[in-house]
Structure formats: C-alpha cells, structure tokens
Design a protein around this motif. Structure first.
Motif, short mmCIF file in Angstrom:
data_model
loop_
_atom_site.label_atom_id
_atom_site.label_comp_id
_atom_site.label_asym_id
_atom_site.label_seq_id
_atom_site.Cartn_x
_atom_site.Cartn_y
_atom_site.Cartn_z
N ARG A 23 1.89 -24.19 10.79
CA ARG A 23 0.54 -24.56 10.34
C ARG A 23 -0.48 -23.51 10.75
N ASN A 24 -0.02 -22.31 11.07
CA ASN A 24 -0.88 -21.20 11.48
C ASN A 24 -1.69 -21.51 12.73
N VAL A 25 -1.02 -22.09 13.69
CA VAL A 25 -1.64 -22.41 14.97
C VAL A 25 -1.35 -21.24 15.91
N GLU A 26 -2.40 -20.72 16.52
CA GLU A 26 -2.22 -19.62 17.46
C GLU A 26 -1.90 -20.20 18.84
N MET A 72 -2.36 -33.44 14.42
CA MET A 72 -3.14 -32.21 14.34
C MET A 72 -4.04 -32.19 13.11
N GLN A 73 -3.72 -32.98 12.11
CA GLN A 73 -4.54 -33.04 10.90
C GLN A 73 -5.74 -33.98 11.05
N LEU A 74 -5.65 -34.90 12.01
CA LEU A 74 -6.73 -35.87 12.18
C LEU A 74 -7.97 -35.22 12.76
N ASP A 75 -9.09 -35.75 12.35
CA ASP A 75 -10.38 -35.34 12.90
C ASP A 75 -10.84 -36.47 13.79
N PHE A 76 -10.79 -36.24 15.11
CA PHE A 76 -11.15 -37.28 16.06
C PHE A 76 -12.63 -37.24 16.44
N ASP A 77 -13.41 -36.35 15.83
CA ASP A 77 -14.84 -36.33 16.14
C ASP A 77 -15.48 -37.58 15.58
N GLU A 78 -16.24 -38.22 16.40
CA GLU A 78 -16.89 -39.46 16.00
C GLU A 78 -18.35 -39.18 15.64
N GLU A 79 -18.70 -39.46 14.40
CA GLU A 79 -20.09 -39.28 13.98
C GLU A 79 -20.97 -40.36 14.58
N ASP A 80 -20.40 -41.56 14.79
CA ASP A 80 -21.18 -42.67 15.30
C ASP A 80 -21.01 -42.83 16.81
N GLU A 81 -20.92 -41.71 17.50
CA GLU A 81 -20.71 -41.74 18.94
C GLU A 81 -21.93 -42.27 19.67
N TYR A 82 -23.10 -42.11 19.09
CA TYR A 82 -24.33 -42.54 19.74
C TYR A 82 -24.86 -43.80 19.07
N PRO A 83 -25.45 -44.71 19.84
CA PRO A 83 -26.01 -45.93 19.27
C PRO A 83 -27.13 -45.62 18.27
N VAL A 84 -27.34 -46.53 17.36
CA VAL A 84 -28.40 -46.38 16.37
C VAL A 84 -29.73 -46.17 17.09
N LYS A 93 -26.44 -30.95 18.83
CA LYS A 93 -25.01 -31.24 18.77
C LYS A 93 -24.22 -30.04 19.31
N PRO A 94 -23.10 -30.32 19.98
CA PRO A 94 -22.28 -29.21 20.49
C PRO A 94 -21.71 -28.38 19.35
N ARG A 95 -21.62 -27.10 19.58
CA ARG A 95 -21.08 -26.19 18.57
C ARG A 95 -19.95 -25.38 19.19
N THR A 96 -18.94 -25.13 18.39
CA THR A 96 -17.83 -24.29 18.84
C THR A 96 -18.24 -22.84 18.64
N ILE A 97 -18.24 -22.08 19.72
CA ILE A 97 -18.61 -20.67 19.63
C ILE A 97 -17.40 -19.84 19.25
N ASN A 98 -16.32 -20.00 19.97
CA ASN A 98 -15.07 -19.31 19.69
C ASN A 98 -13.94 -20.32 19.70
N GLU A 99 -13.05 -20.17 18.74
CA GLU A 99 -11.85 -21.00 18.78
C GLU A 99 -10.78 -20.21 19.48
N LEU A 100 -10.35 -20.72 20.63
CA LEU A 100 -9.33 -20.06 21.41
C LEU A 100 -7.96 -20.58 21.01
N PRO A 101 -6.92 -19.82 21.28
CA PRO A 101 -5.57 -20.34 20.95
C PRO A 101 -5.21 -21.51 21.85
#
Length: 151
Positions: A23-26, A72-84, A93-101
């Motif tokens: 799956r091209n995983v480093e 590995m295909q699932l997206d576990f990020d929760e959009e509703d992590e914070y209460p209304v 929001k946190p941002r990924t700067i570099n994707e490490l292997p």
C-alpha cells in the motif's frame, strides 16, 4: 523487550509487513528502544504475551492481513470531538507538518487489537481504557465494525 524485537524481525512478521507495504507505506527499520518498551506496556495492558500474537499470526495470516489493511484505510479523526459551541476554528486545528515513516513495530499495536477482537472480544474495551485511548468506547465500536467487515 528482546522477545518483541525478535518478533518484529521474524519471517512471520516480515510477511505481514510486506503485505502492508504493498500500500506504499514507508517503513523505518530502526526502532527506538522506547517504542519497544511501549509495545511491552501495551501487551501487559492487554494481558497477552508476544507468543500469543505469534501463534495467532501463524495460523491466521490472511485474516490478520485483511484486518491490518482495513484498519489502515479507516479515518479515525473525529470531527465531532468537541462539544457543540466549543468547536475549534480551522486555524487552531492541529496540522501535520511532515509525514514520517512508520516504525517497523507499528503492527504490534494492530495485532494486539486483532487478537482481542478475535480471541477475547470482551476484553477490548478494558484494554483501550487501560492504555488511555481517547474516546475509547467510540474507538471500540469502530474496531468492532471493521472486524465485522473483515469477517
């Protein structure tokens, strides 16, 4: 820790790792000792031994591979992590700067979850709480849903 290191360098584990790498995983083959210790702590929290993972993987490679690929295909990020009303604006929001292997041992955590789903499903929730997974109940539900799809 030596048992974990031996396991992640075994032919059995390498077979699973190669299937995932399709799956091209480093992968970074140099695993810091602190991560091996972390894996040991997870095994203790799950109340299983590395030999349990070896035995399960040796008899269920195809199913384990399917589970890992599906997870590995699932997206576990929760959009509703914070209460209304307390949502975070986009700039905060946190941002990924570099994707490490991935470190080579990353599959140990996946295999622990796989083991619990297959052999001790009632222990999965307890394990997730012991390792202090955020939103453990939601995560458990997602894993169980994924497991049903694998079967």
């Amino acid at each position: 820790m030596n048992k974990i290191n031996e396991f992640i360098n075994s032919g059995l584990y390498e077979t699973l790792l190669k299937a995932v790498q399709e799956r091209n995983v480093e992968i970074d083959n140099i695993v810091p000792f602190s991560l091996l210790d972390y894996d040991r702590e997870r095994l203790v929290a799950a109340r299983i031994e590395i030999e349990d993972l070896k035995a399960l993987l040796s008899t269920n490679m195809e199913e384990a591979t399917s589970f890992v690929k599906s997870k590995m295909q699932l997206d576990f990020d929760e959009e509703d992590e914070y209460p209304v009303g307390e949502e975070v604006i986009d700039d905060e929001k946190p941002r990924t700067i570099n994707e490490l292997p991935y470190y080579k041992n990353f599959l140990v955590a996946f295999l622990i979850e796989y083991y619990l789903l297959k052999i001790q499903p009632k222990e999965l929730g307890k394990y997730l709480k012991r390792i202090r997974i955020a939103h453990a109940s939601k995560y458990e539900d997602r894993l169980k849903e994924l497991w049903k799809n694998v079967l």
